[in-house]
Design a protein around this motif. Structure first.
Motif, PDB file in Angstrom:
ATOM      1  N   PHE A  61       0.271  17.361  21.439  1.00  0.00           N
ATOM      2  CA  PHE A  61       0.746  16.174  20.972  1.00  0.00           C
ATOM      3  C   PHE A  61       1.519  15.267  21.341  1.00  0.00           C
ATOM      4  O   PHE A  61       2.019  14.383  21.086  1.00  0.00           O
ATOM      5  N   THR A  62       1.820  15.781  22.742  1.00  0.00           N
ATOM      6  CA  THR A  62       2.736  15.166  23.722  1.00  0.00           C
ATOM      7  C   THR A  62       1.991  14.581  25.168  1.00  0.00           C
ATOM      8  O   THR A  62       0.970  14.871  25.260  1.00  0.00           O
ATOM      9  N   ASP A  63       2.655  13.748  25.702  1.00  0.00           N
ATOM     10  CA  ASP A  63       2.270  13.449  27.022  1.00  0.00           C
ATOM     11  C   ASP A  63       2.809  14.206  28.160  1.00  0.00           C
ATOM     12  O   ASP A  63       3.422  13.879  29.165  1.00  0.00           O
ATOM     13  N   TYR A  64       3.192  15.545  27.815  1.00  0.00           N
ATOM     14  CA  TYR A  64       4.020  16.367  28.643  1.00  0.00           C
ATOM     15  C   TYR A  64       3.455  16.496  30.104  1.00  0.00           C
ATOM     16  O   TYR A  64       2.185  16.973  30.166  1.00  0.00           O
ATOM     17  N   THR A  65       4.042  16.244  31.058  1.00  0.00           N
ATOM     18  CA  THR A  65       3.634  16.393  32.515  1.00  0.00           C
ATOM     19  C   THR A  65       4.538  17.071  33.507  1.00  0.00           C
ATOM     20  O   THR A  65       5.613  17.374  32.949  1.00  0.00           O
ATOM     21  N   VAL A  66       4.113  17.570  34.518  1.00  0.00           N
ATOM     22  CA  VAL A  66       4.976  18.046  35.412  1.00  0.00           C
ATOM     23  C   VAL A  66       6.267  17.249  35.986  1.00  0.00           C
ATOM     24  O   VAL A  66       7.343  17.933  36.012  1.00  0.00           O
ATOM     25  N   LYS A  67       6.124  16.058  35.648  1.00  0.00           N
ATOM     26  CA  LYS A  67       7.306  15.034  36.009  1.00  0.00           C
ATOM     27  C   LYS A  67       8.518  15.396  34.820  1.00  0.00           C
ATOM     28  O   LYS A  67       9.664  15.272  35.215  1.00  0.00           O
ATOM     29  N   ASN A  68       8.049  15.584  33.705  1.00  0.00           N
ATOM     30  CA  ASN A  68       9.001  15.775  32.559  1.00  0.00           C
ATOM     31  C   ASN A  68       9.752  17.219  32.865  1.00  0.00           C
ATOM     32  O   ASN A  68      10.807  17.376  32.564  1.00  0.00           O
ATOM     33  N   LYS A  69       8.838  18.048  33.386  1.00  0.00           N
ATOM     34  CA  LYS A  69       9.462  19.635  33.854  1.00  0.00           C
ATOM     35  C   LYS A  69      10.645  19.698  34.796  1.00  0.00           C
ATOM     36  O   LYS A  69      11.286  20.131  34.793  1.00  0.00           O
ATOM     37  N   VAL A  70       9.774  18.749  35.784  1.00  0.00           N
ATOM     38  CA  VAL A  70      10.830  18.522  37.135  1.00  0.00           C
ATOM     39  C   VAL A  70      12.138  17.918  36.851  1.00  0.00           C
ATOM     40  O   VAL A  70      13.201  18.172  37.016  1.00  0.00           O
ATOM     41  N   LEU A  71      12.191  16.917  36.104  1.00  0.00           N
ATOM     42  CA  LEU A  71      13.301  15.914  35.749  1.00  0.00           C
ATOM     43  C   LEU A  71      14.095  16.376  34.594  1.00  0.00           C
ATOM     44  O   LEU A  71      15.022  15.882  34.338  1.00  0.00           O
ATOM     45  N   GLY A  72      13.189  17.346  33.910  1.00  0.00           N
ATOM     46  CA  GLY A  72      14.034  17.745  32.371  1.00  0.00           C
ATOM     47  C   GLY A  72      14.253  16.827  31.438  1.00  0.00           C
ATOM     48  O   GLY A  72      15.185  16.847  30.675  1.00  0.00           O
ATOM     49  N   THR A  73      13.130  15.774  31.339  1.00  0.00           N
ATOM     50  CA  THR A  73      13.120  14.937  30.358  1.00  0.00           C
ATOM     51  C   THR A  73      12.165  15.213  29.197  1.00  0.00           C
ATOM     52  O   THR A  73      11.278  16.191  29.507  1.00  0.00           O
ATOM     53  N   THR A  74      12.500  14.699  28.009  1.00  0.00           N
ATOM     54  CA  THR A  74      11.665  15.130  27.082  1.00  0.00           C
ATOM     55  C   THR A  74      10.454  14.296  26.878  1.00  0.00           C
ATOM     56  O   THR A  74      10.536  12.927  26.894  1.00  0.00           O
ATOM     57  N   PRO A  75       9.365  14.944  26.837  1.00  0.00           N
ATOM     58  CA  PRO A  75       7.725  14.206  26.654  1.00  0.00           C
ATOM     59  C   PRO A  75       7.873  13.327  25.452  1.00  0.00           C
ATOM     60  O   PRO A  75       8.649  13.401  24.476  1.00  0.00           O
ATOM     61  N   ASN A  76       6.920  12.347  25.426  1.00  0.00           N
ATOM     62  CA  ASN A  76       6.941  11.236  24.266  1.00  0.00           C
ATOM     63  C   ASN A  76       5.718  12.048  23.343  1.00  0.00           C
ATOM     64  O   ASN A  76       4.801  12.607  23.684  1.00  0.00           O
ATOM     65  N   VAL A  77       5.814  11.762  22.141  1.00  0.00           N
ATOM     66  CA  VAL A  77       4.929  12.382  21.142  1.00  0.00           C
ATOM     67  C   VAL A  77       3.844  11.266  21.135  1.00  0.00           C
ATOM     68  O   VAL A  77       4.125  10.005  20.722  1.00  0.00           O
ATOM     69  N   VAL A  78       2.704  11.746  21.396  1.00  0.00           N
ATOM     70  CA  VAL A  78       1.549  10.795  21.206  1.00  0.00           C
ATOM     71  C   VAL A  78       0.573  11.163  20.104  1.00  0.00           C
ATOM     72  O   VAL A  78      -0.512  10.429  20.128  1.00  0.00           O
ATOM     73  N   TRP A  79       0.793  12.134  19.438  1.00  0.00           N
ATOM     74  CA  TRP A  79      -0.057  12.354  18.196  1.00  0.00           C
ATOM     75  C   TRP A  79      -1.446  12.922  18.728  1.00  0.00           C
ATOM     76  O   TRP A  79      -1.430  13.758  19.602  1.00  0.00           O
ATOM     77  N   PHE A  80      -2.360  12.208  18.259  1.00  0.00           N
ATOM     78  CA  PHE A  80      -3.867  12.628  18.644  1.00  0.00           C
ATOM     79  C   PHE A  80      -4.426  11.993  19.759  1.00  0.00           C
ATOM     80  O   PHE A  80      -5.742  12.161  19.809  1.00  0.00           O
ATOM     81  N   GLU A  81      -3.629  11.391  20.669  1.00  0.00           N
ATOM     82  CA  GLU A  81      -4.111  10.262  21.730  1.00  0.00           C
ATOM     83  C   GLU A  81      -4.813  11.270  22.757  1.00  0.00           C
ATOM     84  O   GLU A  81      -6.034  11.066  23.237  1.00  0.00           O
ATOM     85  N   ASN A  82      -4.571  12.626  22.666  1.00  0.00           N
ATOM     86  CA  ASN A  82      -4.905  13.556  23.688  1.00  0.00           C
ATOM     87  C   ASN A  82      -6.322  13.978  23.310  1.00  0.00           C
ATOM     88  O   ASN A  82      -7.431  14.154  23.948  1.00  0.00           O
ATOM     89  N   TYR A  83      -6.477  14.180  21.957  1.00  0.00           N
ATOM     90  CA  TYR A  83      -7.605  14.500  21.510  1.00  0.00           C
ATOM     91  C   TYR A  83      -8.609  13.497  21.398  1.00  0.00           C
ATOM     92  O   TYR A  83      -9.892  13.790  21.827  1.00  0.00           O
ATOM     93  N   ILE A  84      -8.249  12.435  20.988  1.00  0.00           N
ATOM     94  CA  ILE A  84      -9.287  11.126  21.173  1.00  0.00           C
ATOM     95  C   ILE A  84      -9.738  11.047  22.679  1.00  0.00           C
ATOM     96  O   ILE A  84     -10.826  10.813  22.784  1.00  0.00           O
ATOM     97  N   ALA A  85      -8.802  10.974  23.563  1.00  0.00           N
ATOM     98  CA  ALA A  85      -9.360  10.852  24.956  1.00  0.00           C
ATOM     99  C   ALA A  85      -9.973  11.893  25.357  1.00  0.00           C
ATOM    100  O   ALA A  85     -11.059  11.708  26.289  1.00  0.00           O
ATOM    101  N   LEU A  86      -9.962  13.237  24.890  1.00  0.00           N
ATOM    102  CA  LEU A  86     -10.659  14.277  25.377  1.00  0.00           C
ATOM    103  C   LEU A  86     -12.211  14.272  24.851  1.00  0.00           C
ATOM    104  O   LEU A  86     -13.030  14.411  25.677  1.00  0.00           O
ATOM    105  N   PHE A  87     -12.464  13.475  23.738  1.00  0.00           N
ATOM    106  CA  PHE A  87     -13.605  13.401  23.281  1.00  0.00           C
ATOM    107  C   PHE A  87     -14.238  12.022  23.439  1.00  0.00           C
ATOM    108  O   PHE A  87     -15.732  11.648  23.487  1.00  0.00           O
ATOM    109  N   SER A  88     -13.485  11.183  23.910  1.00  0.00           N
ATOM    110  CA  SER A  88     -14.120   9.849  24.247  1.00  0.00           C
ATOM    111  C   SER A  88     -13.868   9.234  25.384  1.00  0.00           C
ATOM    112  O   SER A  88     -14.767   8.229  25.887  1.00  0.00           O
TER     113      SER A  88
END
Length: 322
Positions: A61-88
């Motif tokens: 439910f987030t936009d967590y990427t390797v950039k967040n992991k390297v910089l130690g930043t908190t990802p944004n909550v995108v809710w169901f955007e990943n699932y919608i993009a996955l199927f559409s």
């Protein structure tokens, strides 16, 4: 009466509650002992399974990427955007349908040939049965990557024995330099041969062991009543095998939906990944470090596997309640 039971009764009497029976005290003691024995296993399951599963659901439910992991930043909550993009906005629906279709074909062939081989082994003599068992064990014991490499050479474009044999049979050179992996249909044909070749031994051995539990008197009575081979298997033998075959079927469904090694190895030998991806390779080939998007794919796969195996779990729970 034991000291524990006496103490429990004394506490209950002092509190104005009805005294606890000896059976209830024993049940509580056994329950505590069971939880103590299960404790280490539950801790391991929590660390190895529960924590990664919960983390995967949260990340989906987030936009967590390797950039967040390297910089130690908190990802944004995108809710169901990943699932919608996955199927559409991706080819995931096509990969999902391809994986389900391949799973159905592989499961059907594995169960069919496995049961047939098991029945055949019951009709063979001791020497031939040992030979067949050794052959099945060799196929089963071979690592998937090794088996894929061997079969890849058999279907090789230039040096494959299949192309040579087809040229010899047809008397032409039409099969010279023919690529079996370039076309998606022939790619999955080769893949099916590899997986069925390695999966049949498990079904065969399991079914053969279950066939040994069928009483000989029942089979003899069915033969005397005039039951043919198919009727005898369907109405007499199959009820004894139903529980075993159900477990094997569920395992085959799960394994065939999670195939990765064979597909990836064949793609490396010339298959077009975009046209031959299944769920496992599709997940692997997603954008590097796109943890949120890949977590959404993992959640969908888990839900799909749970849905496909729920029928078996429900039937098992019902049997335990009887």
């Amino acid at each position: 009466m034991s000291e524990t039971a006496t103490a429990e009764r004394s506490k209950a009497t002092a509190a104005g509650r009805p005294p606890v029976s000896r059976e209830r005290v024993r049940a509580r003691r056994e329950a505590r002992g069971a939880w103590v024995l299960l404790g280490p296993s539950l801790i391991i399951l929590g660390v190895m399974v529960a924590y990664p599963a919960v983390l995967m659901v949260i990340q989906s439910f987030t936009d967590y990427t390797v950039k967040n992991k390297v910089l130690g930043t908190t990802p944004n909550v995108v809710w169901f955007e990943n699932y919608i993009a996955l199927f559409s906005e991706s080819d995931f629906p096509a990969v999902l349908m391809r994986s389900l279709g391949l799973m159905v074909v592989l499961t059907f062939l594995n169960m069919l040939f496995g049961i047939l081989v098991a029945v055949l082994m019951t009709r063979l003599g001791r020497a031939w049965r040992i030979v067949v068992s050794v052959g099945l064990l060799l196929a089963w014991a071979m690592p998937p990557l090794t088996a894929t490499v061997v079969w890849g050479w058999i279907f090789d474009t230039q040096y494959g024995v299949v192309n040579w044999a087809l040229n010899a049979v047809t008397g032409t050179s039409d099969w010279t330099n023919h690529s079996w992996l370039l076309n998606p249909w022939s790619f999955f044909f080769v893949l099916t041969i590899i997986i069925v070749w390695q999966s049949v031994p498990f079904v065969a051995f399991t079914t053969y062991a279950a066939l040994g539990q069928v009483p000989g008197e029942v089979l003899e009575a069915a033969s005397l009543d005039g039951a043919t081979g198919l009727k005898r298997f369907g109405f007499v033998v199959f009820p004894y095998l139903r529980s075993v075959l159900t477990v094997v079927l569920v395992l085959q469904i799960i394994w065939n939906l999670r195939i990765f090694t064979q597909v990836y190895a064949l793609q490396s030998r010339g298959g077009i990944a975009a046209e031959t991806n299944v769920l496992g390779t599709y997940l692997f080939r997603q954008g590097v470090g796109e943890f949120g998007a890949t977590a959404a794919i993992g959640v969908v796969m888990v839900i799909l596997l749970l849905t496909l195996s729920w029928g078996y779990v429900r039937s098992t729970l019902k049997e335990e309640e009887l």
